[in-house]
Design a protein around this motif. Structure first.
Motif, PDB file in Angstrom:
ATOM      1  N   VAL A  21     -14.168 -34.029  -1.102  1.00 37.41           N
ATOM      2  CA  VAL A  21     -15.212 -33.571  -0.173  1.00 37.41           C
ATOM      3  C   VAL A  21     -14.821 -33.950   1.251  1.00 37.41           C
ATOM      4  CG1 VAL A  21     -17.608 -33.912   0.575  1.00 37.41           C
ATOM      5  CG2 VAL A  21     -17.106 -33.589  -1.846  1.00 37.41           C
ATOM      6  N   ASP A  22     -14.382 -35.193   1.443  1.00 34.06           N
ATOM      7  CA  ASP A  22     -13.949 -35.631   2.771  1.00 34.06           C
ATOM      8  C   ASP A  22     -12.756 -34.817   3.258  1.00 34.06           C
ATOM      9  OD1 ASP A  22     -15.905 -37.515   2.902  1.00 34.06           O
ATOM     10  OD2 ASP A  22     -14.569 -39.247   2.969  1.00 34.06           O
ATOM     11  N   ALA A  23     -11.814 -34.536   2.374  1.00 33.37           N
ATOM     12  CA  ALA A  23     -10.641 -33.752   2.755  1.00 33.37           C
ATOM     13  C   ALA A  23     -11.025 -32.331   3.161  1.00 33.37           C
ATOM     14  CB  ALA A  23      -9.642 -33.725   1.601  1.00 33.37           C
ATOM     15  N   VAL A  24     -11.877 -31.695   2.381  1.00 37.07           N
ATOM     16  CA  VAL A  24     -12.308 -30.332   2.709  1.00 37.07           C
ATOM     17  C   VAL A  24     -13.070 -30.322   4.037  1.00 37.07           C
ATOM     18  CG1 VAL A  24     -13.811 -28.416   2.003  1.00 37.07           C
ATOM     19  CG2 VAL A  24     -12.328 -29.528   0.321  1.00 37.07           C
ATOM     20  N   ARG A  25     -13.933 -31.293   4.247  1.00 38.32           N
ATOM     21  CA  ARG A  25     -14.648 -31.382   5.533  1.00 38.32           C
ATOM     22  C   ARG A  25     -13.670 -31.511   6.695  1.00 38.32           C
ATOM     23  NH1 ARG A  25     -19.301 -35.170   3.366  1.00 38.32           N
ATOM     24  NH2 ARG A  25     -20.878 -33.580   2.994  1.00 38.32           N
ATOM     25  N   HIS A  81     -18.656 -29.521  -0.946  1.00 36.55           N
ATOM     26  CA  HIS A  81     -18.894 -30.035  -2.300  1.00 36.55           C
ATOM     27  C   HIS A  81     -18.433 -29.032  -3.363  1.00 36.55           C
ATOM     28  CE1 HIS A  81     -21.189 -33.571  -1.066  1.00 36.55           C
ATOM     29  NE2 HIS A  81     -21.668 -32.797  -0.115  1.00 36.55           N
ATOM     30  N   LEU A  82     -18.734 -27.760  -3.136  1.00 37.65           N
ATOM     31  CA  LEU A  82     -18.322 -26.725  -4.082  1.00 37.65           C
ATOM     32  C   LEU A  82     -16.800 -26.608  -4.132  1.00 37.65           C
ATOM     33  CD1 LEU A  82     -20.959 -24.007  -3.151  1.00 37.65           C
ATOM     34  CD2 LEU A  82     -20.958 -25.459  -5.178  1.00 37.65           C
ATOM     35  N   SER A  83     -16.170 -26.622  -2.964  1.00 38.68           N
ATOM     36  CA  SER A  83     -14.710 -26.537  -2.905  1.00 38.68           C
ATOM     37  C   SER A  83     -14.066 -27.746  -3.565  1.00 38.68           C
ATOM     38  CB  SER A  83     -14.244 -26.435  -1.453  1.00 38.68           C
ATOM     39  OG  SER A  83     -14.730 -25.267  -0.864  1.00 38.68           O
ATOM     40  N   ALA A  84     -14.619 -28.921  -3.304  1.00 42.04           N
ATOM     41  CA  ALA A  84     -14.078 -30.151  -3.894  1.00 42.04           C
ATOM     42  C   ALA A  84     -14.195 -30.120  -5.413  1.00 42.04           C
ATOM     43  CB  ALA A  84     -14.793 -31.371  -3.329  1.00 42.04           C
ATOM     44  N   SER A  85     -15.288 -29.604  -5.928  1.00 43.86           N
ATOM     45  CA  SER A  85     -15.456 -29.511  -7.385  1.00 43.86           C
ATOM     46  C   SER A  85     -14.395 -28.611  -8.002  1.00 43.86           C
ATOM     47  CB  SER A  85     -16.843 -28.981  -7.733  1.00 43.86           C
ATOM     48  OG  SER A  85     -17.824 -29.898  -7.346  1.00 43.86           O
ATOM     49  N   ARG A  86     -14.135 -27.494  -7.353  1.00 49.03           N
ATOM     50  CA  ARG A  86     -13.110 -26.574  -7.862  1.00 49.03           C
ATOM     51  C   ARG A  86     -11.723 -27.187  -7.786  1.00 49.03           C
ATOM     52  NH1 ARG A  86     -14.256 -20.426  -7.062  1.00 49.03           N
ATOM     53  NH2 ARG A  86     -12.478 -20.542  -8.438  1.00 49.03           N
ATOM     54  N   LEU A  87     -11.426 -27.872  -6.674  1.00 48.90           N
ATOM     55  CA  LEU A  87     -10.125 -28.530  -6.529  1.00 48.90           C
ATOM     56  C   LEU A  87      -9.939 -29.631  -7.568  1.00 48.90           C
ATOM     57  CD1 LEU A  87      -9.901 -28.828  -2.644  1.00 48.90           C
ATOM     58  CD2 LEU A  87      -8.380 -27.496  -4.122  1.00 48.90           C
ATOM     59  N   LEU A  88     -10.995 -30.401  -7.796  1.00 50.78           N
ATOM     60  CA  LEU A  88     -10.917 -31.486  -8.770  1.00 50.78           C
ATOM     61  C   LEU A  88     -10.669 -30.928 -10.171  1.00 50.78           C
ATOM     62  CD1 LEU A  88     -11.109 -34.547  -9.068  1.00 50.78           C
ATOM     63  CD2 LEU A  88     -13.550 -34.279  -9.465  1.00 50.78           C
ATOM     64  N   LYS A  89     -11.376 -29.860 -10.500  1.00 49.13           N
ATOM     65  CA  LYS A  89     -11.195 -29.236 -11.816  1.00 49.13           C
ATOM     66  C   LYS A  89      -9.775 -28.696 -11.965  1.00 49.13           C
ATOM     67  CE  LYS A  89     -13.305 -25.850 -14.878  1.00 49.13           C
ATOM     68  NZ  LYS A  89     -14.312 -24.807 -15.023  1.00 49.13           N
ATOM     69  N   ALA A  90      -9.246 -28.109 -10.898  1.00 49.07           N
ATOM     70  CA  ALA A  90      -7.900 -27.534 -10.947  1.00 49.07           C
ATOM     71  C   ALA A  90      -6.812 -28.591 -11.054  1.00 49.07           C
ATOM     72  CB  ALA A  90      -7.660 -26.667  -9.711  1.00 49.07           C
ATOM     73  N   ASN A  91      -7.080 -29.801 -10.560  1.00 50.85           N
ATOM     74  CA  ASN A  91      -6.060 -30.843 -10.535  1.00 50.85           C
ATOM     75  C   ASN A  91      -6.330 -32.009 -11.468  1.00 50.85           C
ATOM     76  OD1 ASN A  91      -4.156 -29.893  -8.419  1.00 50.85           O
ATOM     77  ND2 ASN A  91      -6.053 -29.836  -7.253  1.00 50.85           N
ATOM     78  N   ALA A  92      -7.374 -31.935 -12.264  1.00 49.62           N
ATOM     79  CA  ALA A  92      -7.746 -33.047 -13.152  1.00 49.62           C
ATOM     80  C   ALA A  92      -6.654 -33.363 -14.169  1.00 49.62           C
ATOM     81  CB  ALA A  92      -9.054 -32.734 -13.863  1.00 49.62           C
ATOM     82  N   TYR A 125      -1.645 -33.538  10.918  1.00 48.18           N
ATOM     83  CA  TYR A 125      -2.460 -34.323   9.991  1.00 48.18           C
ATOM     84  C   TYR A 125      -3.787 -34.662  10.631  1.00 48.18           C
ATOM     85  CZ  TYR A 125      -1.872 -38.952  12.188  1.00 48.18           C
ATOM     86  OH  TYR A 125      -1.916 -40.026  13.045  1.00 48.18           O
ATOM     87  N   ALA A 126      -4.754 -34.945   9.782  1.00 44.63           N
ATOM     88  CA  ALA A 126      -6.077 -35.396  10.201  1.00 44.63           C
ATOM     89  C   ALA A 126      -6.416 -36.614   9.346  1.00 44.63           C
ATOM     90  CB  ALA A 126      -7.112 -34.292  10.015  1.00 44.63           C
ATOM     91  N   GLU A 127      -7.341 -37.411   9.841  1.00 44.70           N
ATOM     92  CA  GLU A 127      -7.675 -38.658   9.147  1.00 44.70           C
ATOM     93  C   GLU A 127      -9.150 -38.973   9.330  1.00 44.70           C
ATOM     94  OE1 GLU A 127      -6.552 -43.419   9.567  1.00 44.70           O
ATOM     95  OE2 GLU A 127      -5.734 -41.989  11.005  1.00 44.70           O
ATOM     96  N   ASN A 128      -9.728 -39.573   8.290  1.00 48.63           N
ATOM     97  CA  ASN A 128     -11.054 -40.178   8.408  1.00 48.63           C
ATOM     98  C   ASN A 128     -11.010 -41.518   7.668  1.00 48.63           C
ATOM     99  OD1 ASN A 128     -11.447 -39.678   5.657  1.00 48.63           O
ATOM    100  ND2 ASN A 128     -12.846 -37.976   5.981  1.00 48.63           N
ATOM    101  N   ASP A 129     -12.153 -42.102   7.403  1.00 39.06           N
ATOM    102  CA  ASP A 129     -12.192 -43.426   6.778  1.00 39.06           C
ATOM    103  C   ASP A 129     -11.643 -43.453   5.362  1.00 39.06           C
ATOM    104  OD1 ASP A 129     -13.357 -44.394   9.053  1.00 39.06           O
ATOM    105  OD2 ASP A 129     -15.405 -44.308   8.281  1.00 39.06           O
ATOM    106  N   ASN A 145      -2.279 -31.561   1.736  1.00 36.76           N
ATOM    107  CA  ASN A 145      -2.030 -32.595   0.741  1.00 36.76           C
ATOM    108  C   ASN A 145      -2.918 -33.764   1.132  1.00 36.76           C
ATOM    109  OD1 ASN A 145      -0.971 -34.145  -1.304  1.00 36.76           O
ATOM    110  ND2 ASN A 145       1.112 -33.424  -0.923  1.00 36.76           N
ATOM    111  N   VAL A 146      -3.614 -34.306   0.174  1.00 34.39           N
ATOM    112  CA  VAL A 146      -4.592 -35.366   0.441  1.00 34.39           C
ATOM    113  C   VAL A 146      -4.011 -36.708   0.018  1.00 34.39           C
ATOM    114  CG1 VAL A 146      -6.918 -36.193  -0.055  1.00 34.39           C
ATOM    115  CG2 VAL A 146      -6.466 -33.724   0.046  1.00 34.39           C
ATOM    116  N   LEU A 147      -3.999 -37.657   0.946  1.00 35.75           N
ATOM    117  CA  LEU A 147      -3.560 -39.014   0.669  1.00 35.75           C
ATOM    118  C   LEU A 147      -4.789 -39.910   0.738  1.00 35.75           C
ATOM    119  CD1 LEU A 147      -0.414 -39.137   2.993  1.00 35.75           C
ATOM    120  CD2 LEU A 147      -0.577 -38.297   0.664  1.00 35.75           C
ATOM    121  N   VAL A 148      -5.138 -40.518  -0.365  1.00 34.91           N
ATOM    122  CA  VAL A 148      -6.363 -41.311  -0.457  1.00 34.91           C
ATOM    123  C   VAL A 148      -6.057 -42.765  -0.100  1.00 34.91           C
ATOM    124  CG1 VAL A 148      -8.234 -42.021  -1.987  1.00 34.91           C
ATOM    125  CG2 VAL A 148      -7.241 -39.741  -2.210  1.00 34.91           C
ATOM    126  N   LYS A 149      -6.761 -43.273   0.891  1.00 34.42           N
ATOM    127  CA  LYS A 149      -6.479 -44.611   1.410  1.00 34.42           C
ATOM    128  C   LYS A 149      -6.732 -45.720   0.392  1.00 34.42           C
ATOM    129  CE  LYS A 149      -7.306 -43.523   6.255  1.00 34.42           C
ATOM    130  NZ  LYS A 149      -8.115 -43.837   7.439  1.00 34.42           N
TER     131      LYS A 149
END
Length: 172
Positions: A21-25, A81-92, A125-129, A145-149
């Protein structure tokens, strides 16, 4: 003897819905049309739609457009949220990921893949918390590509990762 500084950063994590969700935002907000996804704009559209419905209800004449604005605002709000759900399902199926970031690029190893990309695959690149998002070089930066801190072994790794990414890509 000169000690060589470690330039490799390793992240290990399993992707979660909140990360995506944070990445899509981030991706949406960094586009030229990104203001559309910001809460003040969404609330303005919703309130305008409700006001239009109330005005038309008083006159006894409701049309489709007045209902469209609040629905559009709800869609804008929930789109990440909808996009994140689809991405999570595709990469689970990848399970726990191990990402290694170094001077040459990024290596991602999951249950079903071992992928290596160079820095030329990314434009900025972009970054948040919570995450770093490495954006594709196209103008909109749609692919990422999402890198989770939280995958870093200690907080100092995040600073090293930020420096490494910033050395190769501009921040947007």
């Amino acid at each position: 003897m000169i000690e060589q500084q470690k330039t490799e950063v390793v992240l290990e994590y399993e992707v979660q819905h909140a990360d995506l969700v944070d990445a899509v935002r981030l991706i949406l907000r960094k586009r030229k049309s990104g203001f559309v996804y910001r809460l003040p704009f969404v609330l303005t559209v919703a309130l305008l739609g409700v006001a239009l419905i109330l005005l038309q209800a008083r006159s006894g004449r409701l049309d489709f457009f007045s209902f469209f604005l609040p629905l559009y605002a709800v869609l804008l709000y929930f789109l990440p949220h909808l996009s994140a759900s689809r991405l999570l399902k595709a990469n689970a199926h990848q399970g726990r990921l191990r990402l290694t970031v170094d001077e040459e690029g990024l290596r991602m190893v999951g249950a079903q893949a071992d992928l290596r990309t160079t820095w030329r695959n990314y434009g900025s690149y972009a970054e948040n918390d919570r995450v770093f998002v490495l954006r594709s070089p196209d103008r909109a930066g749609r692919c990422a590509n999402v890198l989770v801190k939280r995958g870093a072994a200690d907080p100092a790794e995040i600073d090293r990762l930020r420096t490494l990414i910033g050395h190769h890509l501009p921040k947007v």
